[in-house]
Design a protein around this motif. Structure first.
Motif: not given
Length: 135
Positions: A47-59
């Motif tokens: 179970d992963e929540e991919p990260r972006t430069m803005d933080g958690a990706g939300g999905i």
């Protein structure tokens, strides 16, 4: 905070064709010693929540192993068919989570069941469910 395994269990248990076959025998990550058959056992393998430069990706992107266990091949297959019918292509609510997409694929013939530690003479039909969900 949402707990995806509990939300997934809620979705499966609320599905009449499934609960008609297994009642409340839907077990997450462990199997009670006295669980009758047929039953469902499942675990969240990833179970992963991919990260972006803005933080958690939300999905979240999760893989769930599901085992449908029966005393006969027919009883195990009936449960597996009901679970696959519900989950393959499912989008919608699951407890406090929202499943954006769920897709079922069969396990290989070399798959070794997690829920049955010995050769008990039972039938196990296992598959993987890939879920994208939000909480």
């Amino acid at each position: 905070m949402a707990h995806f395994p509990a939300d997934l269990r809620t979705l499966i248990a609320a599905t009449t064709p499934i609960s008609a076959l297994v009642s409340t025998r839907i077990h997450y990550n462990m199997l009670p010693q006295a669980s009758a058959r047929p039953h469902i056992w499942f675990r969240v393998a990833r179970d992963e929540e991919p990260r972006t430069m803005d933080g958690a990706g939300g999905i979240h992107d999760a893989n769930v192993d599901i085992e449908c266990v029966g005393a006969t091949e027919t009883s195990a297959q009936d449960v597996a068919d009901a679970v696959k019918t519900k989950l393959d292509g499912y989008t919608g609510g699951a407890g406090s989570s929202t499943i954006r997409g769920a897709f079922v694929s069969d396990k290989s013939d070399e798959y070794v069941p997690f829920s049955i530690p010995t050769d008990e003479g039972v039938h196990v039909i296992a598959f993987d469910v890939r879920c994208w969900y939000t909480t």
